[in-house]
Design a protein around this motif. Structure first.
Motif, PDB file in Angstrom:
ATOM      1  N   VAL A  58      33.698  30.302  48.393  1.00 38.65           N
ATOM      2  CA  VAL A  58      32.927  29.574  47.380  1.00 38.65           C
ATOM      3  C   VAL A  58      33.648  28.258  47.123  1.00 38.65           C
ATOM      4  O   VAL A  58      34.715  28.214  46.515  1.00 38.65           O
ATOM      5  CB  VAL A  58      32.812  30.387  46.069  1.00 38.65           C
ATOM      6  N   GLU A  59      33.072  27.207  47.638  1.00 41.81           N
ATOM      7  CA  GLU A  59      33.744  25.897  47.629  1.00 41.81           C
ATOM      8  C   GLU A  59      32.695  24.826  47.880  1.00 41.81           C
ATOM      9  O   GLU A  59      31.816  25.006  48.724  1.00 41.81           O
ATOM     10  CB  GLU A  59      34.824  25.903  48.733  1.00 41.81           C
ATOM     11  N   ASP A  60      32.784  23.713  47.144  1.00 39.72           N
ATOM     12  CA  ASP A  60      31.791  22.649  47.304  1.00 39.72           C
ATOM     13  C   ASP A  60      32.250  21.519  48.222  1.00 39.72           C
ATOM     14  O   ASP A  60      31.469  20.629  48.525  1.00 39.72           O
ATOM     15  CB  ASP A  60      31.402  22.081  45.934  1.00 39.72           C
ATOM     16  N   GLU A  61      33.513  21.544  48.637  1.00 40.86           N
ATOM     17  CA  GLU A  61      33.982  20.488  49.538  1.00 40.86           C
ATOM     18  C   GLU A  61      33.880  20.952  50.989  1.00 40.86           C
ATOM     19  O   GLU A  61      34.624  21.841  51.407  1.00 40.86           O
ATOM     20  CB  GLU A  61      35.430  20.120  49.221  1.00 40.86           C
TER      21      GLU A  61
ATOM     22  N   THR B  77      47.304  27.218  45.778  1.00 42.43           N
ATOM     23  CA  THR B  77      47.047  25.831  45.388  1.00 42.43           C
ATOM     24  C   THR B  77      46.890  24.932  46.608  1.00 42.43           C
ATOM     25  O   THR B  77      47.548  25.123  47.633  1.00 42.43           O
ATOM     26  CB  THR B  77      48.192  25.283  44.506  1.00 42.43           C
ATOM     27  N   LYS B  78      46.013  23.948  46.466  1.00 41.34           N
ATOM     28  CA  LYS B  78      45.805  22.944  47.507  1.00 41.34           C
ATOM     29  C   LYS B  78      46.848  21.856  47.336  1.00 41.34           C
ATOM     30  O   LYS B  78      47.150  21.506  46.191  1.00 41.34           O
ATOM     31  CB  LYS B  78      44.424  22.311  47.351  1.00 41.34           C
ATOM     32  N   PRO B  79      47.368  21.262  48.374  1.00 41.72           N
ATOM     33  CA  PRO B  79      47.086  21.630  49.765  1.00 41.72           C
ATOM     34  C   PRO B  79      47.821  22.913  50.144  1.00 41.72           C
ATOM     35  O   PRO B  79      48.912  23.145  49.680  1.00 41.72           O
ATOM     36  CB  PRO B  79      47.646  20.444  50.549  1.00 41.72           C
TER      37      PRO B  79
ATOM     38  N   LEU C 132      37.715  31.706  46.160  1.00 38.67           N
ATOM     39  CA  LEU C 132      36.973  31.015  45.105  1.00 38.67           C
ATOM     40  C   LEU C 132      37.690  29.746  44.654  1.00 38.67           C
ATOM     41  O   LEU C 132      38.803  29.802  44.120  1.00 38.67           O
ATOM     42  CB  LEU C 132      36.821  31.992  43.927  1.00 38.67           C
ATOM     43  N   ASP C 133      37.034  28.613  44.863  1.00 37.40           N
ATOM     44  CA  ASP C 133      37.576  27.349  44.375  1.00 37.40           C
ATOM     45  C   ASP C 133      37.315  27.252  42.873  1.00 37.40           C
ATOM     46  O   ASP C 133      36.264  27.674  42.390  1.00 37.40           O
ATOM     47  CB  ASP C 133      36.886  26.193  45.111  1.00 37.40           C
ATOM     48  N   LEU C 134      38.274  26.702  42.159  1.00 41.91           N
ATOM     49  CA  LEU C 134      38.093  26.594  40.707  1.00 41.91           C
ATOM     50  C   LEU C 134      37.145  25.475  40.320  1.00 41.91           C
ATOM     51  O   LEU C 134      36.343  25.612  39.407  1.00 41.91           O
ATOM     52  CB  LEU C 134      39.448  26.327  40.033  1.00 41.91           C
ATOM     53  N   MET C 135      37.261  24.322  41.008  1.00 45.03           N
ATOM     54  CA  MET C 135      36.461  23.156  40.640  1.00 45.03           C
ATOM     55  C   MET C 135      35.142  23.162  41.397  1.00 45.03           C
ATOM     56  O   MET C 135      35.063  22.739  42.540  1.00 45.03           O
ATOM     57  CB  MET C 135      37.236  21.874  40.956  1.00 45.03           C
ATOM     58  N   LEU C 136      34.134  23.664  40.726  1.00 43.25           N
ATOM     59  CA  LEU C 136      32.799  23.722  41.322  1.00 43.25           C
ATOM     60  C   LEU C 136      31.830  23.020  40.391  1.00 43.25           C
ATOM     61  O   LEU C 136      32.054  22.977  39.185  1.00 43.25           O
ATOM     62  CB  LEU C 136      32.351  25.181  41.477  1.00 43.25           C
TER      63      LEU C 136
HETATM   64 CA    CA Z   1      35.824  22.064  44.673  1.00 41.94          CA
END
Ligand code: CA
Length: 236
Positions: A10-13, A106-108, A54-58
């Motif tokens: 689940v990620e928007d990028e 955490t990214k990266p 799951l990405d946090l920033m969606l």
């Molecule tokens: Ca994101």
């Protein structure tokens, strides 16, 4: 035979999705992706997944919100979640774990580390499942009775038995040598169904014998004690 584990990303990028997908697929997993929380929930409620990244920033619904919904929905709450985010502050990490996330990256991030964490969590989950629910198998002659699956195999081939036949077989097989009257079997296998005739037991015994015995008229497993009832053979 190993089963391919399916992971929902689940990620928007798109770049991150591609990177994660590439690495997980190379490691033998199957993947799908969702770019919003709503899309993810729709997928989670209609298909089976073994793990969620799951990405946090969606957009719209953030990862914390989605995590909370998943963990409060009994049909999907067991699916482990790895949270993925650019924000690495302690407070986020703690909030994520408090909401029920299983891990936090955490990214990266290094793709190898991600794959290693996915594998570690799946191993942990599978071990947990198998130790909390041991499958008991009762072996009698050519029969294998899987107590919690309600399945019976004869020489490795599954037999089609009804739930009632299964319970009757299990009851007899777990008390080898003990003679049960029809009334007693009705009481112990049929239980609260009071309007069942003793004859019903005979019918079920006959059907069971047709399925489990090589020669139903000269049974090896379920034997008749004349004038008394039925018993399961004491021979292994
Ligand atoms: Ca994101």
């Amino acid at each position: 035979m190993s089963i391919t584990r399916k992971i929902l990303i689940v990620e928007d990028e798109p770049d991150i999705v591609r990177l994660v997908e590439y690495n997980l697929r190379r490691a033998g997993f199957s993947t799908e992706s969702a770019n919003t929380g709503v899309d993810a929930l729709k997928k989670l409620r209609t298909k089976h997944y073994d793990l969620i990244i799951l990405d946090l920033m969606l957009p719209e619904m953030d990862g914390f919100e989605l995590c909370r919904i998943v963990k409060n929905d009994r049909t999907i709450s067991v699916i482990p979640i790895i949270m993925l985010t650019a924000r690495g502050e302690e407070v986020d990490r703690i909030l994520g774990l408090e909401l029920g996330a299983d891990d936090y990256i955490t990214k990266p991030f290094s793709p190898r580390e991600l794959v290693a964490r996915v594998k570690a969590i799946l191993r942990r989950v599978e071990k947990g499942y198998s130790s909390s629910e041991p499958e008991e198998v009762i072996r009698k002659g050519d029969l294998e009775i899987y107590t919690s699956k309600f399945k019976v195999y004869k020489r490795g081939l599954p037999l089609e038995v009804s739930v009632r036949e299964f319970r009757l077989l299990l009851h007899l097989a777990t008390h080898p040598g003990r003679v049960f009257t029809r009334e007693r079997l009705l009481d112990e296998v049929w239980g609260d169904e009071v309007y069942v005739e003793p004859r019903t037991v005979d019918v079920h015994i006959r059907r069971l014998r047709e399925k489990i015995e090589d020669n139903p008229s000269s049974p090896r497993y379920i034997l008749t004690k004349r004038g008394a009832g039925y018993y399961f053979t004491e021979e292994e």
